[in-house]
Motif scaffolding. Structure first.
Motif, PDB file in Angstrom:
ATOM      1  N   ALA A 160       5.142  12.637   6.015  1.00 46.46           N
ATOM      2  CA  ALA A 160       4.162  11.601   5.663  1.00 46.46           C
ATOM      3  C   ALA A 160       3.541  11.012   6.926  1.00 46.46           C
ATOM      4  O   ALA A 160       2.326  10.821   7.004  1.00 46.46           O
ATOM      5  CB  ALA A 160       4.820  10.507   4.829  1.00 46.46           C
ATOM      6  N   LYS A 161       4.365  10.724   7.927  1.00 46.41           N
ATOM      7  CA  LYS A 161       3.857  10.167   9.188  1.00 46.41           C
ATOM      8  C   LYS A 161       2.855  11.107   9.844  1.00 46.41           C
ATOM      9  O   LYS A 161       1.859  10.661  10.413  1.00 46.41           O
ATOM     10  CB  LYS A 161       5.010   9.907  10.160  1.00 46.41           C
ATOM     11  CG  LYS A 161       5.795   8.664   9.882  1.00 46.41           C
ATOM     12  CD  LYS A 161       6.860   8.489  10.961  1.00 46.41           C
ATOM     13  CE  LYS A 161       7.684   7.255  10.738  1.00 46.41           C
ATOM     14  NZ  LYS A 161       8.698   7.076  11.778  1.00 46.41           N
ATOM     15  N   ASN A 192       7.992   9.517  -4.747  1.00 49.94           N
ATOM     16  CA  ASN A 192       9.050   8.707  -4.144  1.00 49.94           C
ATOM     17  C   ASN A 192       9.167   8.896  -2.629  1.00 49.94           C
ATOM     18  O   ASN A 192      10.118   8.435  -2.019  1.00 49.94           O
ATOM     19  CB  ASN A 192      10.394   8.959  -4.834  1.00 49.94           C
ATOM     20  CG  ASN A 192      10.826  10.404  -4.722  1.00 49.94           C
ATOM     21  OD1 ASN A 192      10.115  11.231  -4.155  1.00 49.94           O
ATOM     22  ND2 ASN A 192      11.974  10.725  -5.296  1.00 49.94           N
ATOM     23  N   ILE A 193       8.189   9.554  -2.022  1.00 50.15           N
ATOM     24  CA  ILE A 193       8.230   9.745  -0.567  1.00 50.15           C
ATOM     25  C   ILE A 193       7.983   8.410   0.131  1.00 50.15           C
ATOM     26  O   ILE A 193       7.233   7.569  -0.368  1.00 50.15           O
ATOM     27  CB  ILE A 193       7.220  10.814  -0.104  1.00 50.15           C
ATOM     28  CG1 ILE A 193       7.561  11.266   1.308  1.00 50.15           C
ATOM     29  CG2 ILE A 193       5.801  10.302  -0.184  1.00 50.15           C
ATOM     30  CD1 ILE A 193       6.973  12.602   1.681  1.00 50.15           C
ATOM     31  N   ALA A 194       8.617   8.200   1.241  1.00 53.49           N
ATOM     32  CA  ALA A 194       8.487   6.942   1.993  1.00 53.49           C
ATOM     33  C   ALA A 194       7.640   7.165   3.245  1.00 53.49           C
ATOM     34  O   ALA A 194       7.516   8.278   3.739  1.00 53.49           O
ATOM     35  CB  ALA A 194       9.869   6.436   2.387  1.00 53.49           C
ATOM     36  N   LEU A 195       7.091   6.084   3.738  1.00 49.59           N
ATOM     37  CA  LEU A 195       6.302   6.156   4.968  1.00 49.59           C
ATOM     38  C   LEU A 195       7.128   6.627   6.151  1.00 49.59           C
ATOM     39  O   LEU A 195       6.587   7.174   7.114  1.00 49.59           O
ATOM     40  CB  LEU A 195       5.712   4.784   5.302  1.00 49.59           C
ATOM     41  CG  LEU A 195       4.500   4.364   4.506  1.00 49.59           C
ATOM     42  CD1 LEU A 195       4.082   2.954   4.886  1.00 49.59           C
ATOM     43  CD2 LEU A 195       3.348   5.317   4.719  1.00 49.59           C
ATOM     44  N   SER A 196       8.412   6.429   6.095  1.00 50.51           N
ATOM     45  CA  SER A 196       9.282   6.836   7.194  1.00 50.51           C
ATOM     46  C   SER A 196       9.511   8.344   7.233  1.00 50.51           C
ATOM     47  O   SER A 196      10.009   8.876   8.224  1.00 50.51           O
ATOM     48  CB  SER A 196      10.618   6.101   7.104  1.00 50.51           C
ATOM     49  OG  SER A 196      11.221   6.381   5.854  1.00 50.51           O
ATOM     50  N   ASP A 197       9.137   9.055   6.184  1.00 48.79           N
ATOM     51  CA  ASP A 197       9.296  10.504   6.141  1.00 48.79           C
ATOM     52  C   ASP A 197       8.433  11.142   7.238  1.00 48.79           C
ATOM     53  O   ASP A 197       7.251  10.822   7.356  1.00 48.79           O
ATOM     54  CB  ASP A 197       8.876  11.025   4.762  1.00 48.79           C
ATOM     55  CG  ASP A 197       9.048  12.517   4.633  1.00 48.79           C
ATOM     56  OD1 ASP A 197       8.140  13.247   5.083  1.00 48.79           O
ATOM     57  OD2 ASP A 197      10.082  12.948   4.089  1.00 48.79           O
ATOM     58  N   PRO A 198       8.992  12.036   8.044  1.00 47.46           N
ATOM     59  CA  PRO A 198       8.229  12.642   9.149  1.00 47.46           C
ATOM     60  C   PRO A 198       6.971  13.377   8.682  1.00 47.46           C
ATOM     61  O   PRO A 198       5.944  13.345   9.358  1.00 47.46           O
ATOM     62  CB  PRO A 198       9.228  13.619   9.783  1.00 47.46           C
ATOM     63  CG  PRO A 198      10.573  13.150   9.355  1.00 47.46           C
ATOM     64  CD  PRO A 198      10.390  12.462   8.038  1.00 47.46           C
ATOM     65  N   LEU A 257       0.817  -1.209   0.000  1.00 52.63           N
ATOM     66  CA  LEU A 257       0.000   0.000   0.000  1.00 52.63           C
ATOM     67  C   LEU A 257       0.856   1.266   0.000  1.00 52.63           C
ATOM     68  O   LEU A 257       0.452   2.289  -0.547  1.00 52.63           O
ATOM     69  CB  LEU A 257      -0.954   0.007   1.199  1.00 52.63           C
ATOM     70  CG  LEU A 257      -2.109  -0.990   1.122  1.00 52.63           C
ATOM     71  CD1 LEU A 257      -2.884  -1.017   2.432  1.00 52.63           C
ATOM     72  CD2 LEU A 257      -3.032  -0.686  -0.048  1.00 52.63           C
ATOM     73  N   SER A 258       2.033   1.199   0.587  1.00 51.07           N
ATOM     74  CA  SER A 258       2.897   2.382   0.619  1.00 51.07           C
ATOM     75  C   SER A 258       3.364   2.777  -0.772  1.00 51.07           C
ATOM     76  O   SER A 258       3.735   3.935  -0.995  1.00 51.07           O
ATOM     77  CB  SER A 258       4.096   2.157   1.542  1.00 51.07           C
ATOM     78  OG  SER A 258       4.990   1.220   0.974  1.00 51.07           O
ATOM     79  N   ARG A 259       3.337   1.852  -1.715  1.00 52.22           N
ATOM     80  CA  ARG A 259       3.752   2.156  -3.087  1.00 52.22           C
ATOM     81  C   ARG A 259       2.605   2.708  -3.936  1.00 52.22           C
ATOM     82  O   ARG A 259       2.822   3.159  -5.054  1.00 52.22           O
ATOM     83  CB  ARG A 259       4.340   0.911  -3.742  1.00 52.22           C
ATOM     84  CG  ARG A 259       5.656   0.471  -3.102  1.00 52.22           C
ATOM     85  CD  ARG A 259       6.340  -0.638  -3.866  1.00 52.22           C
ATOM     86  NE  ARG A 259       5.573  -1.862  -3.959  1.00 52.22           N
ATOM     87  CZ  ARG A 259       5.562  -2.831  -3.041  1.00 52.22           C
ATOM     88  NH1 ARG A 259       6.269  -2.701  -1.944  1.00 52.22           N
ATOM     89  NH2 ARG A 259       4.851  -3.923  -3.218  1.00 52.22           N
ATOM     90  N   MET A 260       1.372   2.668  -3.418  1.00 56.33           N
ATOM     91  CA  MET A 260       0.227   3.209  -4.154  1.00 56.33           C
ATOM     92  C   MET A 260       0.348   4.733  -4.228  1.00 56.33           C
ATOM     93  O   MET A 260       0.942   5.361  -3.364  1.00 56.33           O
ATOM     94  CB  MET A 260      -1.086   2.834  -3.468  1.00 56.33           C
ATOM     95  CG  MET A 260      -1.381   1.341  -3.455  1.00 56.33           C
ATOM     96  SD  MET A 260      -1.830   0.707  -5.087  1.00 56.33           S
ATOM     97  CE  MET A 260      -0.328  -0.087  -5.598  1.00 56.33           C
TER      98      MET A 260
END
Length: 175
Positions: free
Chosen positions: A140-141, A132-138, A117-120
């Motif tokens: 995004a969190k 290209n943002i990741a779930l670990s990005d503050p 789902l994080s790649r959606m």
């Protein structure tokens, strides 16, 4: 010897589509979807089930004002009737009135991986974040809510609830 043949009953076709209640539909909604819905309705045979939904569950994935949201739901319903959708020919309904959407979404959620789902792209585009943002990005969190993150799961549930033809649906939503 007499041979009896019977014609096989025609298989029913189901066409399902939805619109989010995000205000009075605009020209883009009309030319992009609503005009097509009326054409489909007017050309459909009696073996076609036409289901047009106000997908209010999808619209809840971003913050909203409850009173405004109720108004938008009513305005969207009025607009669907005004453009020519006929309740005698088409089923017009609020997605939230059909418990199967949320029930199936829950079942599908139990098998959907966070990594997948994080790649959606839905949550990234709705929050105006780069692809290209990741779930670990503050950032995004802080901004991402579960409803928006699991948006593709609800879309999959919509499809499976009605088992409609996928020819007009963007297939990447099913990945």
């Amino acid at each position: 010897m007499q041979r009896h043949t019977s014609a096989a009953p025609k298989q029913r076709q189901v066409i399902f589509s939805g619109i989010q209640p995000t205000g009075i539909p605009h020209l883009g909604n009309y030319f992009g979807a609503l005009e097509q819905w009326v054409k489909i309705q007017n050309s459909a045979t009696s073996t076609t089930d036409l289901l047009f939904s106000i997908v209010d569950l999808h619209a809840m994935t971003l913050p909203y004002d409850r009173a405004q949201f109720r108004l938008w739901r009513r305005q969207t319903l009025a607009a669907l009737l005004a453009v020519g959708l006929d309740p005698k020919r088409s089923t017009i309904f609020f997605q939230s009135a059909v418990p199967a959407h949320t029930e199936l979404m829950w079942i599908l959620s139990c098998t959907a991986s966070v990594g997948y789902l994080s790649r959606m792209t839905q949550w990234k585009s709705k929050l105006a974040m780069s692809d290209n943002i990741a779930l670990s990005d503050p950032d995004a969190k802080a901004k991402l809510k579960l409803g928006l993150f699991s948006y593709p799961v609800l879309q999959s549930a919509d499809i499976l609830v009605y088992r409609y033809a996928l020819r007009q649906f963007r297939l990447h939503r099913l990945e």
